[in-house]
Design a protein around this motif. Sequence first.
Motif, PDB file in Angstrom:
ATOM      1  N   VAL A 115       0.841  -1.205   0.000  1.00 34.42           N
ATOM      2  CA  VAL A 115       0.000   0.000   0.000  1.00 34.42           C
ATOM      3  C   VAL A 115       0.875   1.254   0.000  1.00 34.42           C
ATOM      4  CG1 VAL A 115      -1.605   1.344   1.440  1.00 34.42           C
ATOM      5  CG2 VAL A 115      -2.025  -1.082   1.025  1.00 34.42           C
ATOM      6  N   THR A 116       1.914   1.232   0.841  1.00 27.88           N
ATOM      7  CA  THR A 116       2.833   2.371   0.914  1.00 27.88           C
ATOM      8  C   THR A 116       3.570   2.541  -0.417  1.00 27.88           C
ATOM      9  OG1 THR A 116       3.135   1.920   3.262  1.00 27.88           O
ATOM     10  CG2 THR A 116       4.748   3.371   2.216  1.00 27.88           C
ATOM     11  N   ALA A 117       4.074   1.431  -0.958  1.00 27.94           N
ATOM     12  CA  ALA A 117       4.856   1.489  -2.199  1.00 27.94           C
ATOM     13  C   ALA A 117       4.020   2.022  -3.358  1.00 27.94           C
ATOM     14  CB  ALA A 117       5.405   0.103  -2.544  1.00 27.94           C
ATOM     15  N   LYS A 118       2.748   1.669  -3.375  1.00 25.84           N
ATOM     16  CA  LYS A 118       1.900   2.102  -4.504  1.00 25.84           C
ATOM     17  C   LYS A 118       1.151   3.391  -4.195  1.00 25.84           C
ATOM     18  CE  LYS A 118       1.610  -2.266  -6.797  1.00 25.84           C
ATOM     19  NZ  LYS A 118       0.867  -3.381  -7.327  1.00 25.84           N
ATOM     20  N   ALA A 119       1.489   4.027  -3.072  1.00 25.08           N
ATOM     21  CA  ALA A 119       0.911   5.328  -2.704  1.00 25.08           C
ATOM     22  C   ALA A 119      -0.622   5.288  -2.701  1.00 25.08           C
ATOM     23  CB  ALA A 119       1.416   6.422  -3.645  1.00 25.08           C
ATOM     24  N   LEU A 120      -1.171   4.250  -2.069  1.00 26.18           N
ATOM     25  CA  LEU A 120      -2.625   4.088  -2.058  1.00 26.18           C
ATOM     26  C   LEU A 120      -3.269   4.651  -0.790  1.00 26.18           C
ATOM     27  CD1 LEU A 120      -2.892   0.434  -3.429  1.00 26.18           C
ATOM     28  CD2 LEU A 120      -3.382   2.542  -4.657  1.00 26.18           C
ATOM     29  N   GLU A 121      -2.446   5.077   0.164  1.00 26.22           N
ATOM     30  CA  GLU A 121      -3.025   5.459   1.464  1.00 26.22           C
ATOM     31  C   GLU A 121      -3.901   6.707   1.395  1.00 26.22           C
ATOM     32  OE1 GLU A 121       0.153   3.821   4.698  1.00 26.22           O
ATOM     33  OE2 GLU A 121       0.846   4.929   2.970  1.00 26.22           O
ATOM     34  N   GLY A 122      -3.440   7.696   0.644  1.00 28.88           N
ATOM     35  CA  GLY A 122      -4.188   8.967   0.655  1.00 28.88           C
ATOM     36  C   GLY A 122      -4.833   9.287  -0.681  1.00 28.88           C
ATOM     37  N   VAL A 123      -5.294   8.267  -1.404  1.00 32.67           N
ATOM     38  CA  VAL A 123      -5.817   8.533  -2.751  1.00 32.67           C
ATOM     39  C   VAL A 123      -7.059   9.423  -2.693  1.00 32.67           C
ATOM     40  CG1 VAL A 123      -4.890   6.446  -3.806  1.00 32.67           C
ATOM     41  CG2 VAL A 123      -7.170   6.386  -2.841  1.00 32.67           C
ATOM     42  N   LYS A 124      -7.171  10.292  -3.692  1.00 29.79           N
ATOM     43  CA  LYS A 124      -8.292  11.246  -3.749  1.00 29.79           C
ATOM     44  C   LYS A 124      -9.234  10.942  -4.917  1.00 29.79           C
ATOM     45  CE  LYS A 124      -6.751  14.096  -0.459  1.00 29.79           C
ATOM     46  NZ  LYS A 124      -5.921  13.117   0.253  1.00 29.79           N
ATOM     47  N   THR A 125      -8.766  10.149  -5.872  1.00 27.54           N
ATOM     48  CA  THR A 125      -9.631   9.803  -7.008  1.00 27.54           C
ATOM     49  C   THR A 125      -9.733   8.285  -7.104  1.00 27.54           C
ATOM     50  OG1 THR A 125      -7.733   9.846  -8.485  1.00 27.54           O
ATOM     51  CG2 THR A 125      -9.046  11.855  -8.355  1.00 27.54           C
ATOM     52  N   GLU A 126     -10.733   7.819  -7.808  1.00 30.42           N
ATOM     53  CA  GLU A 126     -11.006   6.380  -7.861  1.00 30.42           C
ATOM     54  C   GLU A 126      -9.855   5.618  -8.514  1.00 30.42           C
ATOM     55  OE1 GLU A 126     -14.597   3.277  -8.779  1.00 30.42           O
ATOM     56  OE2 GLU A 126     -14.918   5.412  -9.116  1.00 30.42           O
ATOM     57  N   VAL A 127      -9.473   4.513  -7.882  1.00 36.89           N
ATOM     58  CA  VAL A 127      -8.428   3.632  -8.413  1.00 36.89           C
ATOM     59  C   VAL A 127      -9.127   2.440  -9.055  1.00 36.89           C
ATOM     60  CG1 VAL A 127      -6.438   2.180  -7.818  1.00 36.89           C
ATOM     61  CG2 VAL A 127      -6.835   4.326  -6.586  1.00 36.89           C
ATOM     62  N   ASP A 128      -8.943   2.260 -10.381  1.00 36.49           N
ATOM     63  CA  ASP A 128      -9.698   1.196 -11.039  1.00 36.49           C
ATOM     64  C   ASP A 128      -8.810   0.123 -11.665  1.00 36.49           C
ATOM     65  OD1 ASP A 128      -8.613   2.506 -13.168  1.00 36.49           O
ATOM     66  OD2 ASP A 128     -10.521   3.133 -14.063  1.00 36.49           O
ATOM     67  N   ASN A 129      -7.540   0.070 -11.229  1.00 41.41           N
ATOM     68  CA  ASN A 129      -6.642  -0.939 -11.814  1.00 41.41           C
ATOM     69  C   ASN A 129      -5.960  -1.802 -10.756  1.00 41.41           C
ATOM     70  OD1 ASN A 129      -4.979   0.953 -10.715  1.00 41.41           O
ATOM     71  ND2 ASN A 129      -3.592   1.118 -12.460  1.00 41.41           N
ATOM     72  N   ILE A 130      -6.493  -1.756  -9.541  1.00 44.46           N
ATOM     73  CA  ILE A 130      -5.883  -2.557  -8.468  1.00 44.46           C
ATOM     74  C   ILE A 130      -6.970  -2.908  -7.449  1.00 44.46           C
ATOM     75  CG2 ILE A 130      -5.194  -0.633  -6.939  1.00 44.46           C
ATOM     76  CD1 ILE A 130      -2.493  -2.136  -6.625  1.00 44.46           C
ATOM     77  N   ASP A 131      -6.801  -4.042  -6.782  1.00 47.01           N
ATOM     78  CA  ASP A 131      -7.767  -4.472  -5.766  1.00 47.01           C
ATOM     79  C   ASP A 131      -7.142  -4.390  -4.385  1.00 47.01           C
ATOM     80  OD1 ASP A 131      -9.768  -5.287  -7.706  1.00 47.01           O
ATOM     81  OD2 ASP A 131      -8.429  -6.944  -8.181  1.00 47.01           O
ATOM     82  N   TRP A 132      -7.950  -4.025  -3.400  1.00 42.77           N
ATOM     83  CA  TRP A 132      -7.493  -3.890  -2.020  1.00 42.77           C
ATOM     84  C   TRP A 132      -7.612  -5.261  -1.340  1.00 42.77           C
ATOM     85  CZ3 TRP A 132      -5.447   0.533   0.230  1.00 42.77           C
ATOM     86  CH2 TRP A 132      -5.292   0.511   1.617  1.00 42.77           C
ATOM     87  N   GLU A 133      -6.724  -6.175  -1.718  1.00 38.97           N
ATOM     88  CA  GLU A 133      -6.806  -7.530  -1.158  1.00 38.97           C
ATOM     89  C   GLU A 133      -5.405  -8.125  -1.061  1.00 38.97           C
ATOM     90  OE1 GLU A 133      -8.976 -10.352  -3.569  1.00 38.97           O
ATOM     91  OE2 GLU A 133      -7.767  -9.933  -5.342  1.00 38.97           O
ATOM     92  N   SER A 134      -5.274  -9.037  -0.121  1.00 41.31           N
ATOM     93  CA  SER A 134      -4.027  -9.785   0.077  1.00 41.31           C
ATOM     94  C   SER A 134      -4.365 -11.256  -0.159  1.00 41.31           C
ATOM     95  CB  SER A 134      -3.550  -9.554   1.518  1.00 41.31           C
ATOM     96  OG  SER A 134      -2.501 -10.435   1.828  1.00 41.31           O
ATOM     97  N   THR A 135      -3.706 -11.896  -1.143  1.00 40.60           N
ATOM     98  CA  THR A 135      -4.133 -13.242  -1.536  1.00 40.60           C
ATOM     99  C   THR A 135      -2.961 -14.201  -1.735  1.00 40.60           C
ATOM    100  OG1 THR A 135      -3.998 -12.760  -3.902  1.00 40.60           O
ATOM    101  CG2 THR A 135      -6.082 -12.296  -2.843  1.00 40.60           C
ATOM    102  N   PHE A 136      -3.271 -15.485  -1.642  1.00 39.70           N
ATOM    103  CA  PHE A 136      -2.388 -16.526  -2.196  1.00 39.70           C
ATOM    104  C   PHE A 136      -3.269 -17.644  -2.739  1.00 39.70           C
ATOM    105  CE2 PHE A 136      -2.888 -17.732   2.256  1.00 39.70           C
ATOM    106  CZ  PHE A 136      -2.977 -19.123   2.245  1.00 39.70           C
ATOM    107  N   PHE A 137      -2.688 -18.468  -3.627  1.00 37.64           N
ATOM    108  CA  PHE A 137      -3.460 -19.479  -4.358  1.00 37.64           C
ATOM    109  C   PHE A 137      -2.956 -20.878  -4.041  1.00 37.64           C
ATOM    110  CE2 PHE A 137      -3.862 -15.573  -6.687  1.00 37.64           C
ATOM    111  CZ  PHE A 137      -5.179 -15.560  -7.129  1.00 37.64           C
TER     112      PHE A 137
END
Length: 310
Positions: A69-91
């Motif tokens: 989140v820090t690396a992608k500067a997602l903490e203080g976003v002001k406009t809609e982010v439509d190319n990433i999901d707020w999830e932590s996953t493994f398969f």
Amino acid sequence: MENFPLINMEKLNGDERSVTMDKIKDACENWGFFELVNHGISHELLDTVERMTKEHYKKCMEQRFKEMVTAKALEGVKTEVDNIDWESTFFLRHLPSSNISEIPDLDDKYRDVMRDFAGKLEKLAEDLLDLLCENLGVEKGYLKKAFYGPKSKGPNFGTKVSNYPPCPTPDLIKGLRAHTDAGGIILLFQDDKVSGLQLQKDGQWIDVPPMHHSIVVNLGDQIEVITNGRYKSVMHRVIAQTNETRMSIASFYNPGNDAVIYPAPKLVKEESKDKQVYPRFVFGDYMKLYAGMKFQGKEPRFEAMKAAEA
């Protein structure tokens, strides 16, 4: 709004069988989703899976997610982010071969529990496919057989283990963007305290209610094709919450990569006056297309497959 379809599987064994089968039929035709209780997987196993999944996230994945989140500067976003999901996953892959022993950071007890859980989910998926066959009026085993290719030893079956951490801007970043699932039948064990999963019905977003020890079932694009549109896959998404982490364990029972998917001839005759609405294609080709078009509607994917078929 009508109630979300809830199916008590114990009632399939008594005089309420036909009513219960009708409920499943209605859910497949009008919702694409339903929720199962008394499904045969023990509450003790479900509790263990939930506890160990949450422990594993805290120990091995939470910090990595914060760094992302820090690396992608997602903490203080002001406009809609439509190319990433707020999830932590493994398969985890179960069929045709398992990769559970290769996944780093899982302790041996957790691996054993997830193997056990996967085996029970596989059986449940196959039982459900046969219930769908019964409702559709095709022979028992037809859907399972449709998932086999000329060389593949049966279906692909795997599990996506997800956590959706608290999000400061859930209106701007989705936990998981809206999509339909590409494959066959999906079994979801979700957090019973933290909601977030929604499906689209009649142009509205409807919450899939969290329920203790239930399994949520939804249908993928391949079931829509094989049933010639009688059953539909539906758009769904995950809304992140601001104050709690939501756990989600989704297991996908899909065709083998070389399975040839097409509408069941019996349903073509019944449904469309001999008109086949959906294309014929190899599942692996559909998945390659889906990789780039997951977050669009399914119709352009079906059209692309029709064009390839022609």
